[in-house]
Design an enzyme around this catalytic site. Structure first.
Site, PDB file in Angstrom:
ATOM      1  N   ASP A  76      30.120  15.906  13.772  1.00  0.00           N
ATOM      2  CA  ASP A  76      28.693  15.896  14.093  1.00  0.00           C
ATOM      3  C   ASP A  76      28.369  14.614  14.862  1.00  0.00           C
ATOM      4  OD1 ASP A  76      25.906  16.661  13.909  1.00  0.00           O
ATOM      5  OD2 ASP A  76      25.699  15.071  12.436  1.00  0.00           O
ATOM      6  N   THR A  99      25.876  15.861  20.018  1.00  0.00           N
ATOM      7  CA  THR A  99      27.010  15.541  20.901  1.00  0.00           C
ATOM      8  C   THR A  99      26.637  15.835  22.344  1.00  0.00           C
ATOM      9  OG1 THR A  99      28.504  16.150  19.100  1.00  0.00           O
ATOM     10  CG2 THR A  99      29.468  15.950  21.296  1.00  0.00           C
TER      11      THR A  99
END
Length: 573
Positions: A64, A98
């Site tokens: 994550d 991301t």
């Protein structure tokens, strides 16, 4: 001669570090690109995980973006901007952390050659902001609404959004199982914005498929006293009393003092204390409640008292769990046991204590308000369960956003390729340098499908050429084509149900552009001196002088004493 006579102007404190100009801007861009490279490999369903352990020895395994950025102790001031946008993306929409870091890094990477060639940063910033505005408008045009569908259809569509999010996580292998669980949990809390109404409880052991959803509240058995095992552990349609009251004999405060004139008075004080606790317990029983929960302690006397009357009690229940029981059962937390009326009592269809792994859980199901849900997570290693919890948090946020904004776009790099094509086409209508800058912005957007291919081990150049050819079709039928992770080719992402809420992409593009513009607008960095070598040396000198002075003082004092002693001896003789 006049120039030589100019006095020196000192603006900044000694030891201040300043750097400015083109070199400074390029240095900031390089720092941001380095940060983007750290999370680059975590993107998509085939993304890799990062193992991070700190100085305390705690280990975190995650892919994550926001979690990784938080755990990295980044000290570079420009690179910290990327950490901030990852955090804001996580708090705003829950997913795409991301993506936002990668896009910001790529925008800056594309801007770097122009900066080195002497282009003024403000020209780039202007063009990037124009491109961002055009990109967001195009996303809104391409977004498909899921409004007006029946509940079953909507649940199916939301489950596909959740599955897209979970496909890039550690629990991606069970994405359908968890996607439906997440959708049911979000629908259970309705329009309530408080995410803490969805509880996630972690129980090590078993496998992922042993995880289950409670349409109500579940929490671990609290600390209990003797007599607890004699209490009933299952009720149908019980009344629930929620308290913020201590139900135990209180010990005297430290240094408490009672003055008695007659020893018999002591017994009356003890009796009064017992009468107070019994009076409280009687009022709880008279309320008709079969389950008593308190945020404060319920002592051994009260536990046995309730057990004798077939009442279940639990003390030291956490504030969060107590509030969730109140929201689900329709009860109200009481700070006094006086005047308890039926309106403040909660209820549920079934209360039971159930064994889950090595833990015992108190479970309230079939609650009338139904404004809460609990996911009980099972799994092997602690790190795995921790990552599963973070993954479910992302999926919950995504489903919640999709439910509120109700527009979705094709995932798998499809939307990025379509915006890139649209911006390249638009750039041809612009005269001047802006055409180059908007083209570079369009090229930067291709980083998402390229990285998806790289992380899956496919030939990125080949796949991107196929995507460009498909998206260039005049009919517009290729607009939803993205990377097919399973075959290494291209496929219609929308038809394959690879969806994501439009708000995720809009927020990511907007935040990444703002971060890139912010870094480009900085032309000088000033670093104020800490209590560094120079200052610490000065302090050391002062301390040494002080100590030397003390030593001299002690020596002279000792000499004076010796002289006094000799004189006194001389006088006495």
């Amino acid at each position: 001669m006049a120039a030589m006579m100019q006095p020196q102007i000192i603006l900044l404190k000694e030891g201040t570090d300043t750097s400015q100009g083109k070199a400074q801007l390029v240095s900031n861009i390089n720092a941001c690109t380095a940060v983007a490279d750290v999370v680059r490999t975590t993107l998509g369903p085939r993304g890799m995980d990062k193992l991070i352990h700190d100085d305390k020895g705690s280990v975190t395994i995650s892919n994550d973006g926001a979690t990784i950025m938080k755990l990295l102790d980044i000290v570079h001031p420009a690179a910290k901007i990327l950490v901030d946008i990852a955090k804001s993306q996580d708090s705003e929409v829950g997913d795409g952390t991301t993506t936002v870091v990668l896009l910001a890094g790529e925008f800056l990477k594309e801007a770097k050659p122009f900066i080195e060639d002497g282009v003024h940063p403000q020209n780039l910033i202007r063009s990037y902001r124009t491109a961002c505005h055009l990109a967001i408008e195009k996303i809104k045009q391409l977004a498909v609404s899921i409004e007006g569908k029946s509940l079953e259809e909507k649940k199916s569509l939301l489950a596909k959004c959740a599955a897209t999010t979970l496909s890039s996580k550690l629990i991606g292998g069970e994405k359908e199982f968890f996607a439906s669980m997440v959708v049911d949990a979000v629908i259970a809390i309705g329009n309530d914005d408080r995410l803490n109404m969805i509880g996630i409880k972690k129980v090590p052991g078993g496998n992922m498929r042993d995880s289950f959803l409670v349409n109500g509240v579940a929490f671990k058995k609290t600390f209990s006293y003797a007599g607890f095992e004699q209490q009933p552990k299952k009720f149908v349609n019980p009344k629930i009393l929620l308290l913020n009251v201590e139900l135990e004999l209180k010990s005297e405060k430290e240094n408490a003092e009672i003055r008695l004139t007659d020893p018999s008075q002591y017994q009356s004080i003890v009796d009064a204390e017992w009468n107070i606790i019994y009076d409280k317990l009687d009022k709880c029983v008279q309320s008709g409640a079969k389950v008593v929960l308190s945020r404060l302690a319920i002592g051994d006397l009260a536990t046995q008292y309730f057990a004798d009357r077939d009442i279940f009690c639990a003390g030291r229940v956490t504030e969060e769990d107590l509030q969730r029981v109140a929201a689900a059962s329709g009860g109200t937390v009481q700070t006094s046991v006086n005047n308890i009326i039926d309106e403040v009592l909660g209820t549920c269809e079934l209360f039971e204590e159930r064994q889950v792994g090595n833990e015992r859980f108190n479970i309230f199901s079939g609650c009338p308000s139904g404004l809460t849900a609990t996911i009980v997570l099972r799994g092997g290693a602690d790190q795995f369960i921790e990552e599963a919890e973070r993954s479910l948090h992302d999926a919950i946020m995504i489903v919640r956003r999709a439910l509120k904004n109700s527009t979705v776009v094709a995932g798998g790099g499809a939307i990025d390729m379509e915006i890139s094509r649209y911006l390249r086409q638009h750039a041809r209508t612009i005269a001047g340098k802006s055409q180059l800058f908007i083209n570079s912005y369009a090229k930067a957007l291709e980083v998402i499908p390229r990285q998806l291919c790289d992380n899956a081990g496919f030939d990125a150049t080949d796949v991107l050429n196929k995507l460009r050819q498909k998206h260039a079709l005049q009919s517009g039928e290729g607009a939803n084509y993205g990377v097919d992770i399973n075959t290494g080719g291209i496929a219609d992402s929308f038809a394959n149900f690879v969806w994501e809420p439009a708000v995720v992409k809009i927020n990511a593009v907007n935040a990444a552009t703002e971060a890139a513009c912010l870094v480009l607008s900085v032309d000088e960095t000033v670093k104020n001196p800490k209590l560094g070598i120079y200052v610490s040396l000065k302090i050391k000198m002062k301390v040494m002088k002080y100590l030397l002075g003390m030593k001299a003082f002690v020596a002279s004092f000792a000499e004076d004493e010796a002289l006094d002693l000799r004189l006194s001896k001389g006088w006495s003789s």
